[in-house]
Scaffold this motif. Structure first.
Motif, mmCIF file in Angstrom:
data_model
loop_
_atom_site.group_PDB
_atom_site.id
_atom_site.type_symbol
_atom_site.label_atom_id
_atom_site.label_comp_id
_atom_site.label_asym_id
_atom_site.label_seq_id
_atom_site.Cartn_x
_atom_site.Cartn_y
_atom_site.Cartn_z
ATOM 1 N N LYS A 184 -6.253 54.051 54.910
ATOM 2 C CA LYS A 184 -6.178 55.512 54.813
ATOM 3 C C LYS A 184 -7.015 55.968 53.625
ATOM 4 O O LYS A 184 -7.065 55.299 52.601
ATOM 5 N N GLU A 215 -6.588 61.949 55.184
ATOM 6 C CA GLU A 215 -5.659 63.025 54.819
ATOM 7 C C GLU A 215 -6.265 63.817 53.683
ATOM 8 O O GLU A 215 -6.956 63.267 52.835
ATOM 9 N N SER A 250 -5.558 66.198 50.316
ATOM 10 C CA SER A 250 -4.539 66.259 49.282
ATOM 11 C C SER A 250 -4.885 67.365 48.285
ATOM 12 O O SER A 250 -6.024 67.429 47.802
#
Length: 139
Positions: free
Chosen positions: A52, A89, A91
């Motif tokens: 990730k 992802e 953030s």
């Protein structure tokens, strides 16, 4: 277990942090010139298993996109094109640079050392990653 890698992408420099293989500890990896980020990641992904990637999302205090959002969104598009299988992802990176600077002060670094903007970027990526681990990892 694959590592998690965090990217604090900037106009000039990009700070990179990574977890250990057990995804327990976030550590600063390096700071690189932003224009070399994709090439650096290609090389790193061949050497280390990464499951990730977190990419900082700059926002203003009111939650609106910051002035650097456009630059980072272009990088995110390139990243997705180069690494379509990689889990990505975003953030919130508000305050990470200020927290990084305070960390440098708390660590006893002198004024000259605290002026090292590359170190600030690396620490900011580490803070972003550690925050992610604290919020989303179940031990």
């Amino acid at each position: 277990m694959p590592r998690i890698l965090a990217i604090d992408y900037g106009m000039k420099r990009t700070g990179i942090a990574v977890t250990d293989e057990l995804q327990i500890i976030a550590s600063g990896l390096t700071t690189i010139p932003s224009e070399t980020a994709i090439a650096f990641l290609k090389d790193y992904f061949t050497k280390e298993k990464v499951g990730k990637v977190l990419i900082g999302e700059p926002k203003q205090m009111n939650g609106q996109p910051s002035e650097s959002t456009e630059i980072i969104e272009k990088f995110v598009s390139k990243f997705k094109k180069e690494f379509p299988e990689m889990s990505l992802e975003r953030s919130d990176e508000r305050f990470t640079s200020k927290m990084a600077f305070q960390t440098m002060i708390d660590s006893g670094l002198n004024k000259k050392q605290r002026q090292n903007k590359a170190l600030v970027d690396e620490i900011a990526a580490t803070i972003m990653l550690q925050d992610y681990l604290l919020r989303f990892k179940i031990t």
